[in-house]
Design a protein around this motif. Structure first.
Motif, short mmCIF file in Angstrom:
data_model
loop_
_atom_site.label_atom_id
_atom_site.label_comp_id
_atom_site.label_asym_id
_atom_site.label_seq_id
_atom_site.Cartn_x
_atom_site.Cartn_y
_atom_site.Cartn_z
N THR A 14 1.07 -1.39 -0.13
CA THR A 14 -0.42 -0.13 0.02
C THR A 14 0.76 0.97 0.00
OG1 THR A 14 -1.77 -1.54 1.12
CG2 THR A 14 -1.73 1.19 1.16
N ARG A 15 2.12 0.71 0.54
CA ARG A 15 2.68 2.43 0.72
C ARG A 15 3.27 2.57 -0.66
NH1 ARG A 15 3.49 6.34 3.99
NH2 ARG A 15 5.68 6.84 4.77
N ALA A 17 2.16 1.46 -3.26
CA ALA A 17 0.75 2.40 -4.67
C ALA A 17 0.78 4.04 -3.54
CB ALA A 17 -0.38 2.21 -4.23
N GLU A 18 0.67 4.24 -2.91
CA GLU A 18 0.82 5.40 -1.84
C GLU A 18 2.21 6.87 -2.26
OE1 GLU A 18 1.96 6.70 2.34
OE2 GLU A 18 -0.78 7.78 1.97
N ASP A 21 2.08 7.59 -6.63
CA ASP A 21 0.56 8.08 -6.72
C ASP A 21 1.19 9.65 -6.13
OD1 ASP A 21 -2.37 8.89 -7.25
OD2 ASP A 21 -2.13 9.77 -4.77
N GLN A 22 2.15 9.72 -4.99
CA GLN A 22 2.77 11.08 -4.56
C GLN A 22 3.77 11.91 -5.47
OE1 GLN A 22 3.97 9.55 -0.27
NE2 GLN A 22 2.36 10.79 0.27
N ARG A 24 3.23 10.73 -8.77
CA ARG A 24 2.71 11.34 -9.33
C ARG A 24 2.34 13.14 -9.92
NH1 ARG A 24 -2.64 12.36 -10.67
NH2 ARG A 24 -3.11 10.96 -8.78
N ARG A 25 1.54 13.32 -8.41
CA ARG A 25 1.16 14.44 -8.65
C ARG A 25 2.19 15.41 -8.45
NH1 ARG A 25 -1.33 14.49 -2.98
NH2 ARG A 25 -0.41 12.65 -2.67
N GLU A 30 1.24 19.20 -9.30
CA GLU A 30 -0.46 19.53 -9.04
C GLU A 30 0.74 20.06 -7.36
OE1 GLU A 30 -3.92 16.30 -7.48
OE2 GLU A 30 -2.46 15.66 -9.64
N GLN A 35 6.21 21.08 -1.64
CA GLN A 35 4.61 20.47 -0.52
C GLN A 35 4.89 19.30 -0.89
OE1 GLN A 35 1.73 21.61 -3.26
NE2 GLN A 35 1.23 23.06 -1.27
N PRO A 38 8.72 16.79 2.14
CA PRO A 38 8.04 16.48 3.51
C PRO A 38 8.05 14.79 3.36
CG PRO A 38 7.01 18.20 4.13
CD PRO A 38 7.52 18.20 2.58
N LEU A 39 7.09 14.82 2.31
CA LEU A 39 6.38 12.77 1.72
C LEU A 39 7.72 12.38 1.28
CD1 LEU A 39 3.32 14.44 0.18
CD2 LEU A 39 3.45 13.93 2.20
N PHE A 155 3.71 4.11 10.16
CA PHE A 155 2.49 5.02 9.48
C PHE A 155 1.98 4.92 11.35
CE2 PHE A 155 2.84 1.26 6.47
CZ PHE A 155 3.49 1.63 5.88
N LEU A 160 3.23 10.92 12.88
CA LEU A 160 4.31 11.50 11.57
C LEU A 160 4.96 12.95 11.22
CD1 LEU A 160 1.76 9.09 9.22
CD2 LEU A 160 4.88 9.01 9.79
N THR A 161 4.23 13.86 12.24
CA THR A 161 5.14 15.14 11.75
C THR A 161 5.06 15.83 13.45
OG1 THR A 161 2.64 15.52 11.94
CG2 THR A 161 3.85 15.79 10.13
N THR B 62 2.65 20.86 8.46
CA THR B 62 3.99 19.68 9.36
C THR B 62 3.82 20.06 10.51
OG1 THR B 62 4.98 21.72 8.28
CG2 THR B 62 5.34 20.08 7.27
N GLY B 64 2.82 18.45 13.53
CA GLY B 64 1.64 17.73 13.89
C GLY B 64 0.62 17.67 15.67
N ARG B 121 -7.49 4.75 1.87
CA ARG B 121 -6.09 3.70 1.54
C ARG B 121 -5.67 2.94 2.32
NH1 ARG B 121 -3.12 5.10 -2.60
NH2 ARG B 121 -2.51 7.43 -2.84
N TRP B 122 -5.23 2.97 3.30
CA TRP B 122 -5.05 1.54 4.33
C TRP B 122 -6.23 0.77 4.55
CZ3 TRP B 122 -0.32 2.00 4.24
CH2 TRP B 122 0.34 3.28 3.83
N GLN B 127 -2.06 0.16 14.82
CA GLN B 127 -2.63 0.23 15.95
C GLN B 127 -3.91 0.87 16.22
OE1 GLN B 127 -1.37 2.41 13.10
NE2 GLN B 127 1.05 2.63 13.38
#
Lengths: 544, 145
Positions: A14-15, A17-18, A21-22, A24-25, A30, A35, A38-39, A155, A160-161, B62, B64, B121-122, B127
């Motif tokens: 899944t990651r 695929a994600e 997609d990122q 691609r954008r 996009e 932006q 960080p991704l 995840f 995550l931030t 960013t 969080g 997505r998931w 968790q």
């Protein structure tokens, strides 16, 4: 070693695929670079001086042969035929194209690998003892706990931030081979008075511009509260860690400013609350993970005899092999520090060869060390000479583990956009100056570490000798530090005085080793002599 | 006022103006409050019954802290709307939802297809959080065995 089930595989797929997609954008415009940054970082993708760099996770430094082989293939297919093993037991590729990265991640996913959270302000890859499961001195294998933490931290939506990156190490022996107390969280597996295994938490260690040794904040966390307690540590940090200044944003600053007792109190309060929230996996989950780390099928009657008549082999055995818990076996480390080489680099062919040799001689297992070397954890002594010969033929037989030639160095200005100075050429010059086996043998254990900037990726604070590259009015300048250590006796190095140019620093290192050789007492390592006689004699020799 | 672009609730949308945490805890009989990153969400815990809407502001995506704020409220039993406002980007959506957000009012409207993909997505999660989804470890060990 651990094997993905359908869930783990699905998460990694899944990651991919994600991220596809990122990308691609990003490529369609996009997402702006600001932006996207960080991704991509959360997938280990940096934009460096010359190209993109991709950092691939090696969870707790453990690899099987199939994974190692793919790492070699990626170096050929998408890079310039090299991979660079890092100080956090990962591997990175320095010449990557953005549009290739989703395919690289897909190749990795096929062998249960990924680049998840190898960068960015999130919980990074969990590191551990490179001798886990093989060392004679460990209480338990630390890796099942590291794997439990890997899944929890992957995840994790709340974390995550974070204010800054977050590094966790897990060890289970008195000898600390993972620099545990120089991590944001260091966990040491311990046994309490009742004979139960649990986790001792050290929080707020780190290197960077403000090096700190992490204090112990909790003596014993039971195994069925490990995740809950970790979550409490992280939540307090996420809420109260500084975000006004990125140089003060690591958890070490929060722990330092609050004081360890106050930080521990706040964690305790959050922990008490979280215990009622049902966030802890059942112990059955740990029991599910553990058997993946069971001992391989050792021969119980393997001989401890070794024919050491070949002097080169003998030297390599003395320097690069370590006591195994199983009679008749040894732990062999391949030094990726040939004389004049780039520390941590291996060619695609070398990587694939090590993959094959691990299959033939080490129960299909390899480890990456934080000192940027590769370990064959389970080698039968009867096979050791053959293994060494095959390694040596491929330029992988250097006998210099933990000696002055076994230098840790960050990529430096040659590859890293943060660096102020080059690290690699300095490492190469020192390696050449001290290249001869006699010289290295005479000096013995001496851990030398080089960082090309204050971020300290080359762990210079923790080197018996540390070198820090700085920019002095547009000229590369190198400071010398003495007396650091990352072992159970963790200490931070002190700067000797004014810095040097590239050749000057190599001379200064030689003078420092001269002081050691002139002053050492029987059995003393460089570090021991330094600790006994102090900085002054060194200063005198270097600047006098 | 910025429009709510995505909402995962069946009840009537709350459109009361949100007041600051300080203003709210000082006196107010307001039913909507806005949490900034530096605010302590726990200051609201005595008043949860009175609240119908909590906005959590992300001045920069960013930063969080807002994720923790939302979880703190959900863990304390708050069932009203938690709305993410400010610099909300596609790639946050799934994670925000996991932490208890159920309404999203991005400063700049998001591509609806990309957003839907991000929410969906998931299929599984590692968790246990505020969204009540069964984590992978629970699926591996049904009934806690």
């Amino acid at each position: 070693m651990y094997k993905y089930d359908e869930y783990d595989q699905q998460m990694v797929d899944t990651r991919v695929a994600e991220f596809r997609d990122q990308v691609r954008r990003r490529l369609s415009g996009e997402l702006t670079e600001d932006q996207f940054r960080p991704l991509r970082l959360q997938n280990g993708l940096y934009l460096q001086l010359h190209a993109y760099m991709l950092r691939v996770a090696v969870p707790y430094g453990t690899l099987n042969s199939a994974q190692m082989k793919v790492l070699g293939d990626i170096a050929d297919k998408y890079d310039r035929g090299y991979g660079h093993f890092t100080t956090r037991q990962n591997i990175q590729y320095n010449w990557i194209k953005l549009e290739d990265t989703p395919d690289i991640l897909a190749d990795l996913a096929k062998v249960e690998m990924h680049a998840i959270q190898t960068s960015g302000n999130c919980i990074r890859n969990i590191s551990s003892d490179q001798y886990a499961g093989a060392a004679a001195d460990e209480l338990v294998d630390p890796r099942p706990y590291a794997e439990l933490l890997r899944q929890w931290s992957s995840f994790h939506p709340e974390f995550l931030t974070l204010p800054r990156k977050f590094k966790i190490a897990v060890i289970a022996s008195e000898t600390d081979r993972a620099a545990m107390r120089l991590h944001d969280i260091g966990i040491k597996m311990v046994k309490n008075d009742a004979g139960e295994i649990g986790c001792q938490f050290y929080v707020g260690g780190g290197m960077g511009r403000t090096p700190m040794i992490g204090p112990m904040i909790k003596e014993f966390v039971p195994l069925d509260q490990l995740i809950t307690y970790s979550e409490a540590c992280l939540r307090v940090y996420n809420r109260y860690g500084r975000r006004d200044n990125k140089y003060k944003a690591r958890i070490k600053i929060l722990v330092h400013e609050l004081g360890k007792d106050e930080y521990a109190r706040q964690v305790e309060e959050e922990f008490a609350h979280l215990l009622s929230q049902g966030i802890e996996p059942p112990l059955a989950e740990l029991e599910r993970i553990k058997p993946y780390f069971d001992d391989p099928a050792f021969e119980t009657d393997a001989s401890d005899d070794l024919d050491l008549s070949d002097p080169d082999f003998r030297l390599w055995v003395e320097r690069n092999c370590h006591a195994h818990k199983q009679a008749g076996y040894t732990i062999a480390t391949v030094s990726l520090k040939p004389i004049g080489g780039i520390p941590g680099d291996a060619s695609a062919d070398q990587i694939r060869l090590m993959a094959q040799l691990a299959k033939d001689y080490s129960f299909d297992e390899l480890r990456v060390t934080h000192a940027q070397n590769i370990v064959f954890p389970h080698v039968k002594k009867a096979d050791l000479y053959t293994l060494w010969q095959k390694l040596d033929e491929a330029g992988l037989g250097t006998a210099n583990l933990d000696s002055v030639g076994d230098i840790i160095a960050c990529p430096g200005l040659d590859y890293c956009s943060l660096a102020n100075a080059r690290s690699i050429p300095v490492a190469q010059k020192i390696s050449e100056r001290f290249g001869s086996a006699e010289k290295q043998a005479e000096i013995g254990e001496l851990k030398l570490k080089i960082s090309g900037c204050i971020n300290a990726c080359g762990h210079h604070h923790a080197g018996h000798i540390g070198i820090l590259g700085v920019d002095k009015k547009g000229v590369e300048n190198y400071q010398l530090l003495l007396g650091g250590s990352e072992g159970a006796d963790t200490s931070l190095g002190k700067i000797t005085g004014p810095g040097f140019d590239e050749d000057g620093i190599v001379d200064a290192v030689e003078k420092a080793t001269g002081v050691y050789l002139a002053n050492r007492q029987e059995g003393e390592r460089f570090l021991d002599t330094y600790r006994r006689i102090g900085m002054d004699p060194f200063k005198e020799a270097i600047y006098g | 006022m910025v429009e709510v672009q995505f909402r995962f609730r069946d009840d009537e949308a709350v459109n009361d103006p949100a007041v600051t945490v300080d203003a709210f805890t000082d006196q107010s009989n307001a039913t909507a409050v806005r949490i900034e990153p530096g605010d302590d969400a726990r200051a609201l815990l005595p008043y949860l019954d009175q609240l119908a809407l909590v906005e959590v502001n992300f001045p920069a995506w960013t930063d969080g802290r807002g994720y923790s704020s939302a979880r703190v409220l959900r863990e304390a039993g708050y069932t009203g709307e938690i709305r993410a406002v400010g610099d909300i980007v596609i790639d946050m959506l799934g994670h925000l939802k996991r932490c208890g957000f159920d309404a999203f009012a991005p400063e700049h409207p998001l591509n609806p297809t990309d957003a839907q993909n991000a929410f969906d997505r998931w299929d599984n999660v590692y968790q246990a959080t505020a969204d009540g989804r069964q984590p992978i470890w629970a699926k591996r060990h049904p009934a806690g065995v």
